[in-house]
Scaffold this active site. Structure first.
Site, PDB file in Angstrom:
ATOM      1  N   LYS A  30       3.606  11.240 -11.584  1.00  0.00           N
ATOM      2  CA  LYS A  30       2.841  10.334 -12.445  1.00  0.00           C
ATOM      3  C   LYS A  30       3.621   9.032 -12.555  1.00  0.00           C
ATOM      4  CE  LYS A  30       0.116  13.361 -15.414  1.00  0.00           C
ATOM      5  NZ  LYS A  30      -0.129  13.815 -16.806  1.00  0.00           N
TER       6      LYS A  30
ATOM      7  N   HIS B 199       1.123  11.668 -30.158  1.00  0.00           N
ATOM      8  CA  HIS B 199       0.471  10.380 -29.911  1.00  0.00           C
ATOM      9  C   HIS B 199       0.134   9.710 -31.242  1.00  0.00           C
ATOM     10  CE1 HIS B 199      -2.084   7.403 -28.082  1.00  0.00           C
ATOM     11  NE2 HIS B 199      -3.117   7.813 -28.795  1.00  0.00           N
TER      12      HIS B 199
ATOM     13  N   HIS C  59       9.794   9.288 -28.106  1.00  0.00           N
ATOM     14  CA  HIS C  59       8.694  10.154 -27.646  1.00  0.00           C
ATOM     15  C   HIS C  59       9.043  11.637 -27.838  1.00  0.00           C
ATOM     16  CE1 HIS C  59       5.396  11.586 -25.202  1.00  0.00           C
ATOM     17  NE2 HIS C  59       6.245  12.203 -24.390  1.00  0.00           N
TER      18      HIS C  59
ATOM     19  N   ARG D 250      -2.038  21.527 -15.505  1.00  0.00           N
ATOM     20  CA  ARG D 250      -1.048  20.475 -15.785  1.00  0.00           C
ATOM     21  C   ARG D 250      -1.213  19.932 -17.211  1.00  0.00           C
ATOM     22  NH1 ARG D 250       1.374  15.860 -11.717  1.00  0.00           N
ATOM     23  NH2 ARG D 250       2.793  14.987 -13.256  1.00  0.00           N
TER      24      ARG D 250
ATOM     25  N   ASN E  22       1.009  18.854 -21.971  1.00  0.00           N
ATOM     26  CA  ASN E  22       0.772  17.980 -23.117  1.00  0.00           C
ATOM     27  C   ASN E  22       0.901  18.723 -24.450  1.00  0.00           C
ATOM     28  OD1 ASN E  22       0.261  15.744 -21.484  1.00  0.00           O
ATOM     29  ND2 ASN E  22      -1.880  16.326 -21.228  1.00  0.00           N
TER      30      ASN E  22
ATOM     31  N   ARG F 222       0.822  -1.245   0.000  1.00  0.00           N
ATOM     32  CA  ARG F 222       0.000   0.000   0.000  1.00  0.00           C
ATOM     33  C   ARG F 222       0.841   1.274   0.000  1.00  0.00           C
ATOM     34  NH1 ARG F 222      -2.822  -3.244   3.586  1.00  0.00           N
ATOM     35  NH2 ARG F 222      -4.659  -4.157   2.633  1.00  0.00           N
TER      36      ARG F 222
ATOM     37  N   GLU G 285      -3.915  17.257 -12.469  1.00  0.00           N
ATOM     38  CA  GLU G 285      -4.285  17.611 -13.846  1.00  0.00           C
ATOM     39  C   GLU G 285      -5.758  17.976 -13.994  1.00  0.00           C
ATOM     40  OE1 GLU G 285      -2.071  15.403 -16.823  1.00  0.00           O
ATOM     41  OE2 GLU G 285      -3.634  15.815 -18.271  1.00  0.00           O
TER      42      GLU G 285
ATOM     43  N   LYS H  99       8.273  22.727 -14.126  1.00  0.00           N
ATOM     44  CA  LYS H  99       7.427  21.556 -13.867  1.00  0.00           C
ATOM     45  C   LYS H  99       6.922  21.592 -12.427  1.00  0.00           C
ATOM     46  CE  LYS H  99       5.994  17.092 -14.542  1.00  0.00           C
ATOM     47  NZ  LYS H  99       6.099  15.851 -15.265  1.00  0.00           N
TER      48      LYS H  99
ATOM     49  N   GLU I 115      11.459  18.256 -24.573  1.00  0.00           N
ATOM     50  CA  GLU I 115      10.622  18.559 -23.393  1.00  0.00           C
ATOM     51  C   GLU I 115      11.136  19.830 -22.697  1.00  0.00           C
ATOM     52  OE1 GLU I 115       7.915  16.901 -22.846  1.00  0.00           O
ATOM     53  OE2 GLU I 115       8.174  14.898 -23.698  1.00  0.00           O
TER      54      GLU I 115
ATOM     55  N   HIS J 276       1.513  16.898 -27.672  1.00  0.00           N
ATOM     56  CA  HIS J 276       1.381  15.468 -27.400  1.00  0.00           C
ATOM     57  C   HIS J 276       0.223  14.812 -28.154  1.00  0.00           C
ATOM     58  CE1 HIS J 276       4.406  16.265 -24.431  1.00  0.00           C
ATOM     59  NE2 HIS J 276       4.356  15.055 -23.912  1.00  0.00           N
TER      60      HIS J 276
HETATM   61  P1  NAD Z   1      13.942   5.285 -21.311  1.00  0.00           P
HETATM   62  O1  NAD Z   1      13.677   5.166 -19.874  1.00  0.00           O
HETATM   63  O2  NAD Z   1      13.527   4.160 -22.194  1.00  0.00           O
HETATM   64  O3  NAD Z   1      15.498   5.592 -21.532  1.00  0.00           O
HETATM   65  C1  NAD Z   1      15.979   5.708 -22.856  1.00  0.00           C
HETATM   66  C2  NAD Z   1      17.168   4.776 -23.083  1.00  0.00           C
HETATM   67  O4  NAD Z   1      18.319   5.331 -22.461  1.00  0.00           O
HETATM   68  C3  NAD Z   1      16.992   3.386 -22.496  1.00  0.00           C
HETATM   69  O5  NAD Z   1      17.580   2.449 -23.354  1.00  0.00           O
HETATM   70  C4  NAD Z   1      17.766   3.475 -21.191  1.00  0.00           C
HETATM   71  O6  NAD Z   1      18.199   2.229 -20.725  1.00  0.00           O
HETATM   72  C5  NAD Z   1      18.917   4.347 -21.606  1.00  0.00           C
HETATM   73  N1  NAD Z   1      19.566   5.098 -20.546  1.00  0.00           N
HETATM   74  C6  NAD Z   1      18.975   5.700 -19.477  1.00  0.00           C
HETATM   75  N2  NAD Z   1      19.881   6.421 -18.806  1.00  0.00           N
HETATM   76  C7  NAD Z   1      21.073   6.266 -19.430  1.00  0.00           C
HETATM   77  C8  NAD Z   1      22.363   6.771 -19.214  1.00  0.00           C
HETATM   78  N3  NAD Z   1      22.612   7.649 -18.236  1.00  0.00           N
HETATM   79  N4  NAD Z   1      23.353   6.385 -20.037  1.00  0.00           N
HETATM   80  C9  NAD Z   1      23.090   5.535 -21.071  1.00  0.00           C
HETATM   81  N5  NAD Z   1      21.870   5.040 -21.361  1.00  0.00           N
HETATM   82  C10 NAD Z   1      20.876   5.415 -20.531  1.00  0.00           C
HETATM   83  O7  NAD Z   1      13.239   6.595 -21.936  1.00  0.00           O
HETATM   84  P2  NAD Z   1      12.981   8.048 -21.358  1.00  0.00           P
HETATM   85  O8  NAD Z   1      12.932   8.907 -22.545  1.00  0.00           O
HETATM   86  O9  NAD Z   1      13.848   8.387 -20.242  1.00  0.00           O
HETATM   87  O10 NAD Z   1      11.503   7.927 -20.758  1.00  0.00           O
HETATM   88  C11 NAD Z   1      10.400   7.576 -21.547  1.00  0.00           C
HETATM   89  C12 NAD Z   1       9.325   7.064 -20.643  1.00  0.00           C
HETATM   90  O11 NAD Z   1       8.982   8.085 -19.713  1.00  0.00           O
HETATM   91  C13 NAD Z   1       8.049   6.669 -21.338  1.00  0.00           C
HETATM   92  O12 NAD Z   1       7.610   5.433 -20.827  1.00  0.00           O
HETATM   93  C14 NAD Z   1       7.062   7.765 -20.956  1.00  0.00           C
HETATM   94  O13 NAD Z   1       5.736   7.297 -20.884  1.00  0.00           O
HETATM   95  C15 NAD Z   1       7.581   8.163 -19.613  1.00  0.00           C
HETATM   96  N6  NAD Z   1       7.256   9.552 -19.220  1.00  0.00           N
HETATM   97  C16 NAD Z   1       6.692   9.752 -18.028  1.00  0.00           C
HETATM   98  C17 NAD Z   1       6.387  11.013 -17.602  1.00  0.00           C
HETATM   99  C18 NAD Z   1       5.796  11.239 -16.255  1.00  0.00           C
HETATM  100  O14 NAD Z   1       5.388  12.364 -15.946  1.00  0.00           O
HETATM  101  N7  NAD Z   1       5.764  10.238 -15.406  1.00  0.00           N
HETATM  102  C19 NAD Z   1       6.690  12.113 -18.421  1.00  0.00           C
HETATM  103  C20 NAD Z   1       7.292  11.885 -19.641  1.00  0.00           C
HETATM  104  C21 NAD Z   1       7.566  10.589 -20.042  1.00  0.00           C
HETATM  105  N1  GLY Z   2       4.552  14.749 -18.421  1.00  0.00           N
HETATM  106  C1  GLY Z   2       3.261  15.293 -18.158  1.00  0.00           C
HETATM  107  C2  GLY Z   2       2.931  15.427 -16.720  1.00  0.00           C
HETATM  108  O1  GLY Z   2       3.723  15.130 -15.869  1.00  0.00           O
HETATM  109  O2  GLY Z   2       1.847  15.829 -16.416  1.00  0.00           O
END
Ligand code: NAD
Ligand code: GLY
Length: 361
Positions: free
Chosen positions: A143, A252, A265, A241, A245, A121, A237, A227, A185, A248
């Site tokens: 998130k 998408h 992305h 918030r 997007n 939990r 949101e 942020k 971003e 986005h």
């Molecule tokens: P990712 O986590 O897939 O990382 C990209 C690549 O870089 C991966 O292969 C990873 O292993 C590698 N990597 C990470 N750090 C590294 C480093 N220091 N050195 C070498 N390689 C490294 O992708 P991302 O772009 O970080 O994140 C995308 C994800 O984030 C998506 O799933 C998306 O939905 C999510 N996201 C979430 C939010 C949120 O608010 N929670 C916001 C934006 C995106």
């Molecule tokens: N990346 C969008 C949010 O955090 O709301």
């Protein structure tokens, strides 16, 4: 070290940004209810930083009960991998006070964050983001979640971390393409609410891309501040918030239309922001000069300013029509009344959307 505070009352937490944070345990020990942690990472990041972080935590008096190393990739951000995290936490005898430390990009942060929100939990969560995208966006704001076969991030929770430790040294090993995707971003914050920051990026884009410490640190700091402000004002949101997007809805369509295989992305968001600028211009909200500034900065960052040629207009409209941001049958877009003046509207004629997409083909 720079620090940004996410002001959420008694759930307020720091985002620490700087060099050599991992090796010192990032100041994590002081904010944990008990000196115990499990690290969740992946097979790419683990070998790079999966020793320095436990050593840093041990040096700060935190016992690391285990390091869970997951397969790399968005395709593993699912319920199967999540179940494996629960299994490993139980195997390590993690209790309700054992902190979960997410070491990796947004995929690890989202997945480990959701595991932390739900294991027994809810256990304390610390985000240690290692991609630019995760440092400026995913790790901040709470998130968390995993994907479902029917769509991205459909299973999840709002769950704030106790701290975010953004060690900028980790970006040294990040592939250039991932750095650029994160920069999309960063630019987004300038476009939605911070015109001075947009101007700063116009002056420093090449330095940021070249990983100049000062320029990169400043860009991360200002992004996190933006942020944090948005999250503090609208954690769940309800309204502002949603401005995060920007681009986005188009992105998408690009990601879905290309099967999530060829476009990162941030790349899709870059092209999506150019489309949003085109739509804003056509509605008389954004002058031609500003539209060009946006397209130029995104292009200078080696990010796409056009969508994938193989995606037809029909593909875009079909996918955007079922976008989860659609509200009561109307697709809601984030547009710009000038750089820094983003707003959400469900009142955009389809013709304008068609023209905006067409202008970016
Ligand atoms: P990712 O986590 O897939 O990382 C990209 C690549 O870089 C991966 O292969 C990873 O292993 C590698 N990597 C990470 N750090 C590294 C480093 N220091 N050195 C070498 N390689 C490294 O992708 P991302 O772009 O970080 O994140 C995308 C994800 O984030 C998506 O799933 C998306 O939905 C999510 N996201 C979430 C939010 C949120 O608010 N929670 C916001 C934006 C995106
Ligand atoms: N990346 C969008 C949010 O955090 O709301």
């Amino acid at each position: 070290m720079r620090t940004v505070t996410v002001a959420l009352g008694e759930r307020e937490y720091p985002v620490r940004i700087g060099s050599q944070l991992i090796g010192q345990g990032g100041g994590i020990a002081e904010i944990l209810p008990a000196p115990r942690a499990v690290i969740v990472t992946n097979e790419t990041v683990g070998p790079l930083y999966g020793e320095a972080l436990p050593a840093g935590l041990a040096g700060a008096g935190v016992e690391v009960l285990g390091v869970v190393q997951l397969p790399d990739g968005e395709e593993h951000k699912d319920l199967t991998t999540l179940a494996r995290v629960y299994d490993e936490l139980l195997g390590a005898r993690a209790d309700r006070k054992t902190a979960m430390v997410a070491l990796g990009g947004g995929v690890i942060g989202d997945l480990a964050g959701f595991a932390a929100a739900t294991y027994q939990r809810g256990v304390p969560l610390v985000q240690v983001p290692t991609t630019l995208l995760a440092q400026v966006d995913a790790a901040v704001g709470g998130k968390t979640g995993v994907n479902h076969p029917q769509g991205k991030n459909l299973i999840g929770a709002f769950y704030q971390p106790r701290a975010v430790i953004a060690d900028t040294d980790t970006l040294d090993t990040l592939p250039d393409r991932e750095l650029r995707a994160g920069l999309a971003e960063v630019i987004k914050y300038g476009l939605i609410r911070d015109p001075d920051f947009f101007e700063y990026l116009e002056g420093t884009a090449e330095s940021v891309l070249a990983r100049d410490r000062e320029a990169l640190g400043q860009a991360i700091h200002r992004s996190c501040q933006n942020k944090a402000d948005v999250v503090a004002a609208d954690e769940r949101e309800a309204d502002q918030r949603a401005l995060l997007n920007l681009g986005h809805t188009f992105a998408h369509a690009i990601e879905t239309g290309t099967g999530y295989t060829t476009w990162l992305h941030g790349e899709a968001v870059a092209a999506g922001m150019v489309m949003a600028a085109e739509a804003s211009h056509r509605l008389g909200l954004l002058c031609g000069d500003d539209r060009e500034r946006i397209r130029t900065l995104i292009g200078r960052c080696d990010l796409p300013v056009t969508g994938p040629p193989e995606l037809s207009m029909g593909d875009y409209l079909r996918i955007m029509g079922v976008d989860k941001k659609a509200d009561a049958g109307r697709v809601r877009y984030v547009l710009m009344a000038g750089i820094g003046g983003a707003f959400v509207t469900g009142d955009v004629p389809e013709e304008v959307i068609r023209e905006a997409i067409e202008a970016c083909r």
